[in-house]
Design a protein around this motif. Sequence first.
Motif, PDB file in Angstrom:
ATOM      1  N   CYS A 139       0.989  -1.222   0.080  1.00  0.00           N
ATOM      2  CA  CYS A 139       0.072  -0.050  -0.200  1.00  0.00           C
ATOM      3  C   CYS A 139       0.770   1.328   0.032  1.00  0.00           C
ATOM      4  O   CYS A 139       2.124   1.130  -0.147  1.00  0.00           O
ATOM      5  CB  CYS A 139      -0.910  -0.120   1.171  1.00  0.00           C
ATOM      6  SG  CYS A 139      -0.035   0.117   2.758  1.00  0.00           S
TER       7      CYS A 139
ATOM      8  N   ILE B 158      -2.159  -5.181  -4.118  1.00  0.00           N
ATOM      9  CA  ILE B 158      -2.189  -3.664  -3.776  1.00  0.00           C
ATOM     10  C   ILE B 158      -3.279  -3.222  -3.263  1.00  0.00           C
ATOM     11  O   ILE B 158      -4.226  -3.076  -3.871  1.00  0.00           O
ATOM     12  CB  ILE B 158      -1.441  -3.329  -5.027  1.00  0.00           C
ATOM     13  CG1 ILE B 158      -0.334  -3.764  -5.842  1.00  0.00           C
ATOM     14  CG2 ILE B 158      -1.476  -1.445  -4.940  1.00  0.00           C
ATOM     15  CD1 ILE B 158       0.075  -3.315  -7.143  1.00  0.00           C
TER      16      ILE B 158
ATOM     17  N   GLY C 250      -4.776   1.365  -4.504  1.00  0.00           N
ATOM     18  CA  GLY C 250      -4.084   1.508  -5.836  1.00  0.00           C
ATOM     19  C   GLY C 250      -4.305   2.491  -6.498  1.00  0.00           C
ATOM     20  O   GLY C 250      -3.311   2.851  -7.406  1.00  0.00           O
TER      21      GLY C 250
ATOM     22  N   PHE D  69      -1.217   4.790  -6.165  1.00  0.00           N
ATOM     23  CA  PHE D  69       0.094   3.914  -6.975  1.00  0.00           C
ATOM     24  C   PHE D  69       0.316   4.866  -8.498  1.00  0.00           C
ATOM     25  O   PHE D  69      -0.595   4.914  -9.292  1.00  0.00           O
ATOM     26  CB  PHE D  69       0.046   2.705  -7.123  1.00  0.00           C
ATOM     27  CG  PHE D  69       0.326   1.910  -5.936  1.00  0.00           C
ATOM     28  CD1 PHE D  69       1.568   0.906  -6.036  1.00  0.00           C
ATOM     29  CD2 PHE D  69      -0.192   2.186  -4.729  1.00  0.00           C
ATOM     30  CE1 PHE D  69       2.037   0.209  -5.095  1.00  0.00           C
ATOM     31  CE2 PHE D  69       0.220   1.408  -3.626  1.00  0.00           C
ATOM     32  CZ  PHE D  69       1.165   0.663  -3.622  1.00  0.00           C
TER      33      PHE D  69
ATOM     34  N   LEU E 187       3.715   0.564 -10.663  1.00  0.00           N
ATOM     35  CA  LEU E 187       2.855  -0.465 -11.220  1.00  0.00           C
ATOM     36  C   LEU E 187       3.796  -1.192 -12.197  1.00  0.00           C
ATOM     37  O   LEU E 187       3.539  -2.293 -12.365  1.00  0.00           O
ATOM     38  CB  LEU E 187       1.398  -0.078 -11.793  1.00  0.00           C
ATOM     39  CG  LEU E 187       0.477   0.620 -10.593  1.00  0.00           C
ATOM     40  CD1 LEU E 187      -0.575   0.798 -11.155  1.00  0.00           C
ATOM     41  CD2 LEU E 187       0.359  -0.499  -9.613  1.00  0.00           C
TER      42      LEU E 187
ATOM     43  N   LEU F   4      -5.466  -5.422  -7.721  1.00  0.00           N
ATOM     44  CA  LEU F   4      -5.278  -4.242  -7.556  1.00  0.00           C
ATOM     45  C   LEU F   4      -6.677  -3.539  -6.912  1.00  0.00           C
ATOM     46  O   LEU F   4      -7.820  -3.925  -7.351  1.00  0.00           O
ATOM     47  CB  LEU F   4      -4.819  -3.337  -8.874  1.00  0.00           C
ATOM     48  CG  LEU F   4      -4.912  -1.848  -8.881  1.00  0.00           C
ATOM     49  CD1 LEU F   4      -3.732  -1.580  -8.058  1.00  0.00           C
ATOM     50  CD2 LEU F   4      -5.101  -1.178  -9.930  1.00  0.00           C
TER      51      LEU F   4
ATOM     52  N   GLU G 264      -8.943  -0.268  -5.519  1.00  0.00           N
ATOM     53  CA  GLU G 264      -8.963   1.092  -5.378  1.00  0.00           C
ATOM     54  C   GLU G 264     -10.260   1.466  -5.201  1.00  0.00           C
ATOM     55  O   GLU G 264     -11.324   0.895  -5.614  1.00  0.00           O
ATOM     56  CB  GLU G 264      -8.211   1.486  -6.823  1.00  0.00           C
ATOM     57  CG  GLU G 264      -9.057   1.055  -7.870  1.00  0.00           C
ATOM     58  CD  GLU G 264      -8.263   1.929  -9.190  1.00  0.00           C
ATOM     59  OE1 GLU G 264      -6.932   2.050  -9.115  1.00  0.00           O
ATOM     60  OE2 GLU G 264      -9.004   2.156 -10.222  1.00  0.00           O
TER      61      GLU G 264
END
Length: 641
Positions: free
Chosen positions: A284, A368, A371, A374, A379, A395, A397
Amino acid sequence: MAYMVPEVIRTSAAAGERLLFRTLKDHLPSDYVVYFESEIQGSRPDFVIIGPDLGLVVLEVKDYTKSALFEVDREEWLLHGSGGQMEAVKNPYLQARESLRHVVEQLKKDDNLIQQEGKFQGQLKFPQGFGTVFTRMKQKDFIEYSLYDAIAQSFVLCRDEIDPEDEGFSADSLIEKIHGMFTVWSRSRYILSQEDIRFIRNHLIHEVRISAEFRQPAKHQEQLVLSFHNMKALDLQQENMAKQLGDRHRLIRGVAGSGKTLVLASRAKLLSNHYPDWKILVLCSSIALSQSLQQMIDRMMEEPEDLLDWIRLEEQKDGRPRQQNVEVYNFHEWLNKALNSRDKDIPSLIGKLEKKEAILPMYEAILIDEGQDFQPEWLKLLSYLLNPATQNLLLVEDRAQSLFKRKSSLLKDTGLDFRGRSRFLSINYRNTAQIAQFAWDFYQRHSMLQNKVQFGSAKGVEIIPPQSTRRNGPEPSMKRCGSFQEELRAVVEHIRYLHNDHRVPYSEMVILYRVKDNYYSSYMDTIRRMLKVQGLPFHWISENAGTEQELGYTGGDAIIVSDIDSVKGLDFRAVFIVNAENMPFSLEEVEEHEVSLFYIAMTRAMEWLYISYSGDSKFTLYLDEVQQQRQEQKHSVKKMG
């Protein structure tokens, strides 16, 4: 914390420039603006600092070492070049003065920034200064080699004056030194208005670079973990999602509080149990969230899924070693520990991986969280470290909480293809129905991404609206006060009420702020004084390692005090957002960033949300409007009764 443009320094910047960037960011007041390598009239000064009580200061940065100096005077410096040859350069003092001249000439073209009458008619109406920064020499070096004869001491910053890790560093001395970098003094002190600063900024052009600043890990107390009061177990939708994701790249998008982190942690446990020989990486972007994830996964590992899992746990109690195939980090901690690298090294690492010139650790699965924060290059690097035989990347998010908006698709940015492999969580478990609706109403009213919100269909989803929540509670409270002190008195009163009448631990309450200070006062100091006077224990979450120790924190049950960024991914039973008129922050050019921050702050609250303010902004005027609507509704109900 100063407002930086760009927000993060380019990865190819020299080490000394990155140090100065972080120091100015961390130690200048929040209403100061610092430009790095802005372009103005064809020149690129290293740093331009703008402050209401400062005016404008240009800093030129030099990474000379004392061994590189051969001969110096007030006009020219003779240096040992890297190839052994001698190199003549202009005195850095003169270079800095020339950089300031370019800036002043450009700003003088703006009638809004010059004196229109009087003795100084035609001159800029605010002071302008300049200075030099030597990132690899200390003050004792300047004294030993008589360098202050070539540049007056008041125009020089040395390494020990800009490095917070140096025992001689003082933030107050740094600010005082910058305030002394003027050749002309005026008795009449001019304070730049927000409009003045906006006019100045219109002339400073900067390039937008995708990068990230490395932050040293801070020590957060163990109590700063995701609360499990409302999500002790997965519901059927979450459980099915965790178990039926399949292999290859997978994307989960969900609303705030929908249990995205819980699904990710459950998925990590499932993979660990089914593939004990796999190397699994959980990442994270937040230090506090990485610790919460570690605790959540550890807790799940101790809970048996079935009889076979119970047997596995009993065997471990008999002394057999526990599986350690799940690693949990925040991204920069992993980059440093696993790859012995920092953010600036990522482009080079990717280049070597593309050419098959680097051997780096491989993972059978990478998961992750958060996300949306990021960077594409992060990535892309991770995609090269996935075992080609498994290609198992998850991922998770929430685009409504994104502090930057992707300009193109994940496939185009990173090479990761999630088409046909997306899942969506739309039920909010964290917040009460009242808090969830309040936050979403605000987001819909202020976000520029309304056309990205999709109801029902998952096709092209960017922002997912919360469809329902399972708990009810009090309406969020909004209070307009006459002063910041009045805000804090109200906060203290509410904290005592919740702690005494509802038995809410102090550690499950948080005070959130957008900025910690400005040029004339420190909101953080005011909060600290108020809580100390009231005898309330507190702990300040800071970006900087060790800062919490300055507050005398000794552990135990304590109120959390934090900026909004530092609590992403965490939740609290009660959230107090103070000084809300600082949002949208006047120096922030992209209002969408402020909308996301305010939404994040509100959705940290599980049961109680309090927002207070003592000034006007676009957001507080909206809150006044909501307050007025509530009063009108109450009046209508009374009339009907």
